[in-house]
Scaffold this motif. Structure first.
Motif, PDB file in Angstrom:
ATOM      1  N   ARG A   1      -0.703  15.358   2.752  1.00  0.00           N
ATOM      2  CA  ARG A   1      -0.638  15.422   4.212  1.00  0.00           C
ATOM      3  C   ARG A   1      -1.912  14.831   4.811  1.00  0.00           C
ATOM      4  O   ARG A   1      -2.985  14.873   4.220  1.00  0.00           O
ATOM      5  CB  ARG A   1      -0.459  16.871   4.670  1.00  0.00           C
ATOM      6  CG  ARG A   1       0.867  17.453   4.221  1.00  0.00           C
ATOM      7  CD  ARG A   1       1.177  18.816   4.836  1.00  0.00           C
ATOM      8  NE  ARG A   1       0.075  19.442   5.505  1.00  0.00           N
ATOM      9  CZ  ARG A   1      -0.494  20.587   5.140  1.00  0.00           C
ATOM     10  NH1 ARG A   1      -0.041  21.246   4.101  1.00  0.00           N
ATOM     11  NH2 ARG A   1      -1.496  21.097   5.821  1.00  0.00           N
ATOM     12  N   PHE A   2      -1.733  14.297   6.020  1.00  0.00           N
ATOM     13  CA  PHE A   2      -2.847  13.723   6.766  1.00  0.00           C
ATOM     14  C   PHE A   2      -2.962  14.446   8.094  1.00  0.00           C
ATOM     15  O   PHE A   2      -1.968  14.926   8.632  1.00  0.00           O
ATOM     16  CB  PHE A   2      -2.607  12.230   7.034  1.00  0.00           C
ATOM     17  CG  PHE A   2      -2.751  11.365   5.818  1.00  0.00           C
ATOM     18  CD1 PHE A   2      -3.929  10.698   5.557  1.00  0.00           C
ATOM     19  CD2 PHE A   2      -1.694  11.212   4.924  1.00  0.00           C
ATOM     20  CE1 PHE A   2      -4.066   9.898   4.435  1.00  0.00           C
ATOM     21  CE2 PHE A   2      -1.813  10.420   3.806  1.00  0.00           C
ATOM     22  CZ  PHE A   2      -3.005   9.746   3.562  1.00  0.00           C
ATOM     23  N   GLU A   3      -4.189  14.502   8.611  1.00  0.00           N
ATOM     24  CA  GLU A   3      -4.384  15.030   9.956  1.00  0.00           C
ATOM     25  C   GLU A   3      -5.012  13.945  10.807  1.00  0.00           C
ATOM     26  O   GLU A   3      -5.784  13.111  10.319  1.00  0.00           O
ATOM     27  CB  GLU A   3      -5.227  16.298   9.941  1.00  0.00           C
ATOM     28  CG  GLU A   3      -6.618  16.137   9.372  1.00  0.00           C
ATOM     29  CD  GLU A   3      -7.353  17.459   9.225  1.00  0.00           C
ATOM     30  OE1 GLU A   3      -6.801  18.505   9.627  1.00  0.00           O
ATOM     31  OE2 GLU A   3      -8.467  17.445   8.706  1.00  0.00           O
ATOM     32  N   GLU A   4      -4.640  13.963  12.075  1.00  0.00           N
ATOM     33  CA  GLU A   4      -5.165  12.953  12.984  1.00  0.00           C
ATOM     34  C   GLU A   4      -6.647  13.188  13.193  1.00  0.00           C
ATOM     35  O   GLU A   4      -7.105  14.326  13.282  1.00  0.00           O
ATOM     36  CB  GLU A   4      -4.414  12.985  14.312  1.00  0.00           C
ATOM     37  CG  GLU A   4      -4.678  11.756  15.142  1.00  0.00           C
ATOM     38  CD  GLU A   4      -3.576  11.468  16.144  1.00  0.00           C
ATOM     39  OE1 GLU A   4      -3.698  10.428  16.791  1.00  0.00           O
ATOM     40  OE2 GLU A   4      -2.627  12.260  16.251  1.00  0.00           O
ATOM     41  N   GLU A   5      -7.399  12.111  13.261  1.00  0.00           N
ATOM     42  CA  GLU A   5      -8.838  12.165  13.476  1.00  0.00           C
ATOM     43  C   GLU A   5      -9.213  11.264  14.629  1.00  0.00           C
ATOM     44  O   GLU A   5      -8.427  10.407  15.058  1.00  0.00           O
ATOM     45  CB  GLU A   5      -9.581  11.708  12.198  1.00  0.00           C
ATOM     46  CG  GLU A   5      -9.352  12.621  11.032  1.00  0.00           C
ATOM     47  CD  GLU A   5     -10.245  12.288   9.843  1.00  0.00           C
ATOM     48  OE1 GLU A   5     -11.062  11.338   9.945  1.00  0.00           O
ATOM     49  OE2 GLU A   5     -10.128  12.981   8.844  1.00  0.00           O
TER      50      GLU A   5
ATOM     51  N   ALA B   1       2.604   8.676   0.767  1.00  0.00           N
ATOM     52  CA  ALA B   1       2.292   9.709   1.763  1.00  0.00           C
ATOM     53  C   ALA B   1       1.872   9.107   3.104  1.00  0.00           C
ATOM     54  O   ALA B   1       1.909   9.793   4.128  1.00  0.00           O
ATOM     55  CB  ALA B   1       1.192  10.637   1.244  1.00  0.00           C
ATOM     56  N   ILE B   2       1.515   7.826   3.135  1.00  0.00           N
ATOM     57  CA  ILE B   2       1.104   7.191   4.396  1.00  0.00           C
ATOM     58  C   ILE B   2       2.297   6.840   5.283  1.00  0.00           C
ATOM     59  O   ILE B   2       2.144   6.662   6.491  1.00  0.00           O
ATOM     60  CB  ILE B   2       0.253   5.925   4.157  1.00  0.00           C
ATOM     61  CG1 ILE B   2       1.088   4.805   3.509  1.00  0.00           C
ATOM     62  CG2 ILE B   2      -0.990   6.261   3.335  1.00  0.00           C
ATOM     63  CD1 ILE B   2       0.371   3.459   3.388  1.00  0.00           C
TER      64      ILE B   2
ATOM     65  N   ILE C   1       0.838  -1.201   0.000  1.00  0.00           N
ATOM     66  CA  ILE C   1       0.000   0.000   0.000  1.00  0.00           C
ATOM     67  C   ILE C   1       0.875   1.255   0.000  1.00  0.00           C
ATOM     68  O   ILE C   1       0.504   2.273  -0.590  1.00  0.00           O
ATOM     69  CB  ILE C   1      -0.990  -0.021   1.182  1.00  0.00           C
ATOM     70  CG1 ILE C   1      -1.836  -1.311   1.131  1.00  0.00           C
ATOM     71  CG2 ILE C   1      -1.894   1.213   1.162  1.00  0.00           C
ATOM     72  CD1 ILE C   1      -2.557  -1.564  -0.200  1.00  0.00           C
ATOM     73  N   CYS C   2       2.057   1.188   0.590  1.00  0.00           N
ATOM     74  CA  CYS C   2       3.008   2.315   0.510  1.00  0.00           C
ATOM     75  C   CYS C   2       3.385   2.610  -0.938  1.00  0.00           C
ATOM     76  O   CYS C   2       3.618   3.767  -1.291  1.00  0.00           O
ATOM     77  CB  CYS C   2       4.259   2.016   1.318  1.00  0.00           C
ATOM     78  SG  CYS C   2       3.996   1.966   3.092  1.00  0.00           S
TER      79      CYS C   2
END
Length: 118
Positions: free
Chosen positions: A107-111, A86-87, A80-81
């Motif tokens: 970019r990711f934000e924590e949820e 980006a993960i 999946i990488c």
């Protein structure tokens, strides 16, 4: 009828080693077959000793789609990488973590992790 392998966006022999081995994960066909980026990812307690606990979705799956086991498959996290590097920065996060992609970015934000996913 074509095999499932022939439907992947990245051929198995094109997968490069991007991270150290960390076990398996589940991802939806929206990522590996339809070619969408990871839009939402969460880590739950692993199901067994080879499970990393990671689950990857494009983020546009309906509940009906997500509830169909045939829309998911088991992969090495590294696979999946290759679909979405980006993960990688988030893979060391503990069980109970969840991240959503900031639209239009890498970019990711924590949820907050949904209790059904935990």
């Amino acid at each position: 009828m074509a095999s499932r392998d022939s439907n992947f966006c990245i051929a198995p022999d094109e997968i490069r080693q991007l991270i150290p081995p960390m076990g398996s994960c589940f991802a939806t066909d929206r990522i590996t077959i339809d070619g969408l980026k990871v839009g939402y990812m969460y880590r739950q307690e692993p199901d067994n000793e080879i499970d990393s606990g990671w689950r990857f979705l494009s983020g546009d799956e309906s509940q009906e789609y997500a509830d169909m086991p045939t829309n998911w498959a088991l992969y090495e996290v590294n696979t999946i990488c290759n679909y979405d590097p980006a993960i990688i920065p988030h893979l060391g996060s503990p069980a109970g973590s969840a991240f959503g992609r900031i639209e239009g970015t890498d970019r990711f934000e924590e949820e907050e992790l949904d209790q059904e996913e935990a």
